[in-house]
Motif scaffolding. Sequence first.
Motif, PDB file in Angstrom:
ATOM      1  N   ILE A  45       0.229  43.749  -3.831  1.00  0.00           N
ATOM      2  CA  ILE A  45       0.678  42.625  -3.018  1.00  0.00           C
ATOM      3  C   ILE A  45      -0.561  42.006  -2.394  1.00  0.00           C
ATOM      4  O   ILE A  45      -1.333  42.698  -1.714  1.00  0.00           O
ATOM      5  N   ILE A  46      -0.761  40.720  -2.626  1.00  0.00           N
ATOM      6  CA  ILE A  46      -1.842  39.992  -1.973  1.00  0.00           C
ATOM      7  C   ILE A  46      -1.167  39.080  -0.960  1.00  0.00           C
ATOM      8  O   ILE A  46      -0.668  38.008  -1.295  1.00  0.00           O
ATOM      9  N   GLY A  47      -1.090  39.549   0.264  1.00  0.00           N
ATOM     10  CA  GLY A  47      -0.381  38.847   1.326  1.00  0.00           C
ATOM     11  C   GLY A  47       0.265  39.861   2.252  1.00  0.00           C
ATOM     12  O   GLY A  47       0.255  41.068   1.998  1.00  0.00           O
ATOM     13  N   ASP A  48       0.859  39.381   3.326  1.00  0.00           N
ATOM     14  CA  ASP A  48       1.479  40.251   4.319  1.00  0.00           C
ATOM     15  C   ASP A  48       2.857  40.724   3.864  1.00  0.00           C
ATOM     16  O   ASP A  48       3.568  40.008   3.153  1.00  0.00           O
ATOM     17  N   VAL A  49       3.216  41.923   4.311  1.00  0.00           N
ATOM     18  CA  VAL A  49       4.554  42.474   4.083  1.00  0.00           C
ATOM     19  C   VAL A  49       5.152  42.717   5.464  1.00  0.00           C
ATOM     20  O   VAL A  49       4.623  43.512   6.241  1.00  0.00           O
ATOM     21  N   VAL A  50       6.227  41.994   5.771  1.00  0.00           N
ATOM     22  CA  VAL A  50       6.850  42.097   7.092  1.00  0.00           C
ATOM     23  C   VAL A  50       8.344  42.321   6.936  1.00  0.00           C
ATOM     24  O   VAL A  50       8.909  42.131   5.859  1.00  0.00           O
ATOM     25  N   THR A  51       8.980  42.718   8.026  1.00  0.00           N
ATOM     26  CA  THR A  51      10.429  42.887   8.040  1.00  0.00           C
ATOM     27  C   THR A  51      11.006  42.074   9.189  1.00  0.00           C
ATOM     28  O   THR A  51      10.292  41.685  10.104  1.00  0.00           O
ATOM     29  N   LYS A  52      12.291  41.816   9.119  1.00  0.00           N
ATOM     30  CA  LYS A  52      12.956  41.100  10.206  1.00  0.00           C
ATOM     31  C   LYS A  52      12.904  41.950  11.467  1.00  0.00           C
ATOM     32  O   LYS A  52      13.052  43.163  11.422  1.00  0.00           O
ATOM     33  N   GLN A  53      12.670  41.316  12.605  1.00  0.00           N
ATOM     34  CA  GLN A  53      12.574  42.002  13.890  1.00  0.00           C
ATOM     35  C   GLN A  53      13.834  42.818  14.156  1.00  0.00           C
ATOM     36  O   GLN A  53      14.943  42.317  14.028  1.00  0.00           O
ATOM     37  N   VAL A  59       8.832  50.422   4.760  1.00  0.00           N
ATOM     38  CA  VAL A  59       7.956  49.947   3.691  1.00  0.00           C
ATOM     39  C   VAL A  59       7.133  51.153   3.246  1.00  0.00           C
ATOM     40  O   VAL A  59       6.432  51.748   4.061  1.00  0.00           O
ATOM     41  N   ALA A  60       7.271  51.518   1.970  1.00  0.00           N
ATOM     42  CA  ALA A  60       6.541  52.661   1.423  1.00  0.00           C
ATOM     43  C   ALA A  60       5.578  52.185   0.352  1.00  0.00           C
ATOM     44  O   ALA A  60       5.959  51.422  -0.538  1.00  0.00           O
ATOM     45  N   LEU A  61       4.352  52.618   0.451  1.00  0.00           N
ATOM     46  CA  LEU A  61       3.313  52.254  -0.504  1.00  0.00           C
ATOM     47  C   LEU A  61       2.987  53.502  -1.315  1.00  0.00           C
ATOM     48  O   LEU A  61       2.455  54.476  -0.783  1.00  0.00           O
ATOM     49  N   GLY A  62       3.348  53.473  -2.610  1.00  0.00           N
ATOM     50  CA  GLY A  62       3.104  54.609  -3.491  1.00  0.00           C
ATOM     51  C   GLY A  62       1.625  54.779  -3.809  1.00  0.00           C
ATOM     52  O   GLY A  62       0.793  53.934  -3.468  1.00  0.00           O
ATOM     53  N   LYS A  63       1.298  55.839  -4.519  1.00  0.00           N
ATOM     54  CA  LYS A  63      -0.104  56.163  -4.842  1.00  0.00           C
ATOM     55  C   LYS A  63      -0.806  55.053  -5.617  1.00  0.00           C
ATOM     56  O   LYS A  63      -1.997  54.859  -5.476  1.00  0.00           O
ATOM     57  N   GLY A  65       0.014  51.868  -5.298  1.00  0.00           N
ATOM     58  CA  GLY A  65       0.231  50.630  -4.557  1.00  0.00           C
ATOM     59  C   GLY A  65      -1.006  50.147  -3.821  1.00  0.00           C
ATOM     60  O   GLY A  65      -1.827  50.934  -3.356  1.00  0.00           O
ATOM     61  N   LEU A  66      -1.123  48.817  -3.741  1.00  0.00           N
ATOM     62  CA  LEU A  66      -2.209  48.168  -3.002  1.00  0.00           C
ATOM     63  C   LEU A  66      -1.634  46.973  -2.260  1.00  0.00           C
ATOM     64  O   LEU A  66      -0.961  46.139  -2.862  1.00  0.00           O
ATOM     65  N   VAL A  67      -1.900  46.901  -0.967  1.00  0.00           N
ATOM     66  CA  VAL A  67      -1.536  45.725  -0.182  1.00  0.00           C
ATOM     67  C   VAL A  67      -2.820  45.175   0.422  1.00  0.00           C
ATOM     68  O   VAL A  67      -3.513  45.862   1.170  1.00  0.00           O
ATOM     69  N   GLN A  68      -3.128  43.926   0.060  1.00  0.00           N
ATOM     70  CA  GLN A  68      -4.258  43.213   0.652  1.00  0.00           C
ATOM     71  C   GLN A  68      -3.675  42.240   1.667  1.00  0.00           C
ATOM     72  O   GLN A  68      -3.476  41.068   1.377  1.00  0.00           O
ATOM     73  N   GLY A  69      -3.353  42.774   2.817  1.00  0.00           N
ATOM     74  CA  GLY A  69      -2.713  42.014   3.886  1.00  0.00           C
ATOM     75  C   GLY A  69      -2.178  43.002   4.901  1.00  0.00           C
ATOM     76  O   GLY A  69      -2.364  44.216   4.783  1.00  0.00           O
ATOM     77  N   ASN A  70      -1.491  42.495   5.897  1.00  0.00           N
ATOM     78  CA  ASN A  70      -0.936  43.326   6.959  1.00  0.00           C
ATOM     79  C   ASN A  70       0.461  43.803   6.589  1.00  0.00           C
ATOM     80  O   ASN A  70       1.193  43.104   5.893  1.00  0.00           O
ATOM     81  N   ILE A  71       0.821  44.987   7.086  1.00  0.00           N
ATOM     82  CA  ILE A  71       2.175  45.524   6.905  1.00  0.00           C
ATOM     83  C   ILE A  71       2.778  45.739   8.279  1.00  0.00           C
ATOM     84  O   ILE A  71       2.158  46.348   9.153  1.00  0.00           O
ATOM     85  N   SER A  72       4.003  45.247   8.474  1.00  0.00           N
ATOM     86  CA  SER A  72       4.702  45.422   9.743  1.00  0.00           C
ATOM     87  C   SER A  72       6.159  45.770   9.452  1.00  0.00           C
ATOM     88  O   SER A  72       6.855  45.021   8.765  1.00  0.00           O
ATOM     89  N   ALA A  73       6.608  46.942   9.952  1.00  0.00           N
ATOM     90  CA  ALA A  73       7.983  47.393   9.698  1.00  0.00           C
ATOM     91  C   ALA A  73       8.361  48.434  10.737  1.00  0.00           C
ATOM     92  O   ALA A  73       7.535  48.824  11.569  1.00  0.00           O
ATOM     93  N   ARG A  81      -3.320  52.222  -1.076  1.00  0.00           N
ATOM     94  CA  ARG A  81      -4.418  51.561  -0.361  1.00  0.00           C
ATOM     95  C   ARG A  81      -3.911  50.325   0.387  1.00  0.00           C
ATOM     96  O   ARG A  81      -3.185  49.504  -0.182  1.00  0.00           O
ATOM     97  N   VAL A  82      -4.331  50.205   1.644  1.00  0.00           N
ATOM     98  CA  VAL A  82      -4.024  49.034   2.461  1.00  0.00           C
ATOM     99  C   VAL A  82      -5.338  48.434   2.929  1.00  0.00           C
ATOM    100  O   VAL A  82      -6.171  49.138   3.510  1.00  0.00           O
ATOM    101  N   GLU A  83      -5.512  47.145   2.662  1.00  0.00           N
ATOM    102  CA  GLU A  83      -6.667  46.404   3.168  1.00  0.00           C
ATOM    103  C   GLU A  83      -6.139  45.401   4.181  1.00  0.00           C
ATOM    104  O   GLU A  83      -5.947  44.227   3.881  1.00  0.00           O
ATOM    105  N   GLY A  84      -5.815  45.897   5.362  1.00  0.00           N
ATOM    106  CA  GLY A  84      -5.226  45.095   6.424  1.00  0.00           C
ATOM    107  C   GLY A  84      -4.684  46.028   7.491  1.00  0.00           C
ATOM    108  O   GLY A  84      -4.813  47.255   7.392  1.00  0.00           O
ATOM    109  N   ASN A  85      -4.061  45.469   8.488  1.00  0.00           N
ATOM    110  CA  ASN A  85      -3.524  46.251   9.596  1.00  0.00           C
ATOM    111  C   ASN A  85      -2.106  46.724   9.287  1.00  0.00           C
ATOM    112  O   ASN A  85      -1.365  46.067   8.559  1.00  0.00           O
ATOM    113  N   VAL A  86      -1.750  47.855   9.876  1.00  0.00           N
ATOM    114  CA  VAL A  86      -0.410  48.438   9.722  1.00  0.00           C
ATOM    115  C   VAL A  86       0.205  48.548  11.106  1.00  0.00           C
ATOM    116  O   VAL A  86      -0.427  49.036  12.040  1.00  0.00           O
ATOM    117  N   ARG A  87       1.463  48.093  11.217  1.00  0.00           N
ATOM    118  CA  ARG A  87       2.178  48.188  12.496  1.00  0.00           C
ATOM    119  C   ARG A  87       3.576  48.720  12.237  1.00  0.00           C
ATOM    120  O   ARG A  87       4.294  48.166  11.399  1.00  0.00           O
TER     121      ARG A  87
END
Length: 137
Positions: A45-53, A59-63, A65-73, A81-87
């Motif tokens: 994923i190139i971009g943020d992954v968010v969930t509704k408030q 949000v599970a990132l498998g072995k 998996g790569l997210v180049q962005g922030n994850i919020s859930a 691998r995550v290249e961004g912030n996790v909340r």
Amino acid sequence: MAIRQSHAIRVLDPSRETFGSIIGSDLEISGRIVATKSLRIDGTIIGDVVTKQGADVCVALGKTGLVQGNISAGRVLVAGRVEGNVRATERVELHSGADVHGDIIYAQIGIEQGARLSGLLSKITEQDLLLDDHSDG
């Protein structure tokens, strides 16, 4: 002379989550993803992954998996691998092999041996959670 092998004790229990959507290892998606049900990411994923408030979403990132962005859930499980912030307003789990290059903001955290983090760890306060609830429009 016999050498005893040590067996690592698994710190984190296997996830009992069920996922409404799975992004396979052969997929690459560019753009912001808003998950309304729990999501497993084995691709890129190139971009943020968010969930509704306030949604009960994981949000599970498998072995692979790569997210180049922030994850919020509510819950974030990382084995890739995550290249961004996790909340996570509930819990963050960094499994063996996780590689996070960014800050982690959490209510609860579990970290297995072999997980890597290049960033800061910050615990969410009750006041932060209340502010989040009131800022949702």
